[in-house]
Design an enzyme around this catalytic site. Structure first.
Site, PDB file in Angstrom:
ATOM      1  CG  LEU A 180      -4.009   0.121   8.042  1.00 51.52           C
ATOM      2  CD1 LEU A 180      -4.862   0.776   9.111  1.00 51.52           C
ATOM      3  CD2 LEU A 180      -3.124   1.403   8.297  1.00 51.52           C
TER       4      LEU A 180
ATOM      5  CD  GLU B 265      -5.495 -11.769  12.010  1.00 47.62           C
ATOM      6  OE1 GLU B 265      -4.434 -12.626  11.639  1.00 47.62           O
ATOM      7  OE2 GLU B 265      -6.781 -11.401  11.456  1.00 47.62           O
TER       8      GLU B 265
HETATM    9  P1  ADP Z   1      -5.996  -4.989   8.080  1.00 49.17           P
HETATM   10  O1  ADP Z   1      -5.878  -6.165  10.222  1.00 49.17           O
HETATM   11  O2  ADP Z   1      -6.791  -6.374   7.381  1.00 49.17           O
HETATM   12  O3  ADP Z   1      -4.932  -4.744   7.795  1.00 49.17           O
HETATM   13  P2  ADP Z   1      -7.579  -3.011   9.183  1.00 49.17           P
HETATM   14  O4  ADP Z   1      -8.656  -3.644  10.415  1.00 49.17           O
HETATM   15  O5  ADP Z   1      -6.525  -2.173   9.380  1.00 49.17           O
HETATM   16  O6  ADP Z   1      -7.359  -4.825   8.685  1.00 49.17           O
HETATM   17  O7  ADP Z   1      -8.441  -2.416   8.146  1.00 49.17           O
HETATM   18  C1  ADP Z   1      -7.998  -1.639   7.199  1.00 49.17           C
HETATM   19  C2  ADP Z   1      -9.109  -0.940   6.457  1.00 49.17           C
HETATM   20  O8  ADP Z   1      -9.689   0.366   7.199  1.00 49.17           O
HETATM   21  C3  ADP Z   1      -9.004  -0.664   4.420  1.00 49.17           C
HETATM   22  O9  ADP Z   1      -8.860  -1.768   3.899  1.00 49.17           O
HETATM   23  C4  ADP Z   1      -9.765   0.669   4.618  1.00 49.17           C
HETATM   24  O10 ADP Z   1     -11.053   0.595   4.780  1.00 49.17           O
HETATM   25  C5  ADP Z   1     -10.076   1.239   6.449  1.00 49.17           C
HETATM   26  N1  ADP Z   1      -8.585   2.068   6.475  1.00 49.17           N
HETATM   27  C6  ADP Z   1      -8.756   3.012   7.480  1.00 49.17           C
HETATM   28  N2  ADP Z   1      -7.941   3.842   7.882  1.00 49.17           N
HETATM   29  C7  ADP Z   1      -6.569   3.843   7.146  1.00 49.17           C
HETATM   30  C8  ADP Z   1      -5.649   3.608   6.570  1.00 49.17           C
HETATM   31  N3  ADP Z   1      -5.149   5.105   7.053  1.00 49.17           N
HETATM   32  N4  ADP Z   1      -5.181   4.191   5.129  1.00 49.17           N
HETATM   33  C9  ADP Z   1      -5.283   2.791   4.736  1.00 49.17           C
HETATM   34  N5  ADP Z   1      -7.046   2.172   4.754  1.00 49.17           N
HETATM   35  C10 ADP Z   1      -7.404   2.673   6.654  1.00 49.17           C
HETATM   36 MG    MG Z   2      -6.956  -6.684  11.235  1.00 49.07          MG
END
Ligand code: ADP
Ligand code: MG
Length: 270
Positions: A11, A71
């Site tokens: 995200l 980060e």
């Molecule tokens: P990153 O910083 O690696 O993108 P995040 O802290 O955003 O990670 O967490 C990603 C995780 O959050 C996903 O793997 C999933 O389990 C969860 N998640 C929560 N909301 C969503 C969404 N709307 N779409 C996809 N994954 C989501």
């Molecule tokens: Mg992250």
């Protein structure tokens, strides 16, 4: 206008101020162009600070002049800000578990922070493994499905092994995630997702508790979108609070920590 952006593996999290309050929004990282278009549409006066693994990729899609920041620094700063704003009673030293696509464990002391461990088991595992087991990849759908499931159908508990005698550790603890699956036979989709959720929750909890022990902290804060709108994941982690003998907290808007930290670093640079 100032905007903080945390472009992660799953995200793109965005934070900015409106009338003195933090405002948030998110885009799937899979459509980085949507996030870029939205940022460009904020106008030329906008100052943007980016962080996260895909910050450089996103910056390349934006007009020149964006800043980037580390980060881990942004995440810890942002989390500290949110917790202070929410008046969470945090000790000087605590463990910060960022359960994103993968998981990073940090020790925060005052305004200092250090990444001390991590695991590839995280929110990406919840979605990915659940998808392989059910064919469902939508996060919200998986969250709802897990709530209808019963992980006990698939997990082998300590008490399942110690049948006629007292167990040396609490019988309700998981002896083996999915350890009963082969013997139990076909399980429903909800049970499978519930068992994946439990495995992810237990893994990140154990790592956070080990970090607490090693660095003599008695409280762990869990952030990352894995907990966002996911009360069962929070409850499952919190369920071990007593057994672990440490406090766990889930700051509100914890998933926006990196974006808030990036936003704050713009102010700092003024
Ligand atoms: P990153 O910083 O690696 O993108 P995040 O802290 O955003 O990670 O967490 C990603 C995780 O959050 C996903 O793997 C999933 O389990 C969860 N998640 C929560 N909301 C969503 C969404 N709307 N779409 C996809 N994954 C989501
Ligand atoms: Mg992250």
């Amino acid at each position: 206008m100032d905007i903080g952006v945390d472009a992660g593996g799953t995200l793109v999290k965005i934070a900015w101020w409106a009338k003195g309050e933090l405002v948030f929004r998110a885009f799937p990282a899979a459509v980085l162009d949507d996030a870029a278009r939205w940022l460009v549409s904020r106008g030329e006066e906008t100052r943007i600070c980016l962080t996260g693994g895909r910050a450089a990729e996103l910056a390349a899609k934006l007009p020149l002049g964006t800043e980037t920041t580390d980060e881990f620094r942004a995440t810890c700063r942002g989390a500290l800000h949110l917790m202070k704003q929410q008046r969470l009673d945090m000790p000087e030293r605590f463990v910060l578990a960022n359960v994103g696509t993968g998981t990073s464990i940090h020790v925060v002391e005052g305004t200092e922070f250090r990444r001390v461990s991590g695991t590839g088991v995280g929110g990406g595992t919840f979605v990915g493994l659940s998808y392989l087991l059910t064919g469902i990849s939508n996060f919200e759908k998986l969250v709802r499905l897990a709530e209808q499931g019963e992980p006990g159908q698939l997990d082998l508990l300590v008490k399942d092994i110690y049948t006629m005698t007292d167990a040396p550790i609490p019988g309700e603890l998981t002896a083996s995630n999915f350890g009963k699956a082969a013997a139990a036979g076909p399980a429903g989709a909800a049970d499978r997702v519930a068992a994946v959720l439990k495995m992810v929750a237990e893994t990140v909890l154990v790592l956070a508790m080990q970090a607490c022990d090693k660095y003599e902290a008695n409280k762990a804060a869990f952030i990352g979108s894995t907990f966002h709108n996911h009360p069962l994941m929070q409850r499952t982690v919190a369920g071990y609070e007593k057994a672990a003998g440490k406090k766990v907290v889930f700051p509100a808007n914890g998933w926006m920590s990196g974006a808030v930290g990036a936003l704050l670093s713009l102010k700092e640079a003024e």
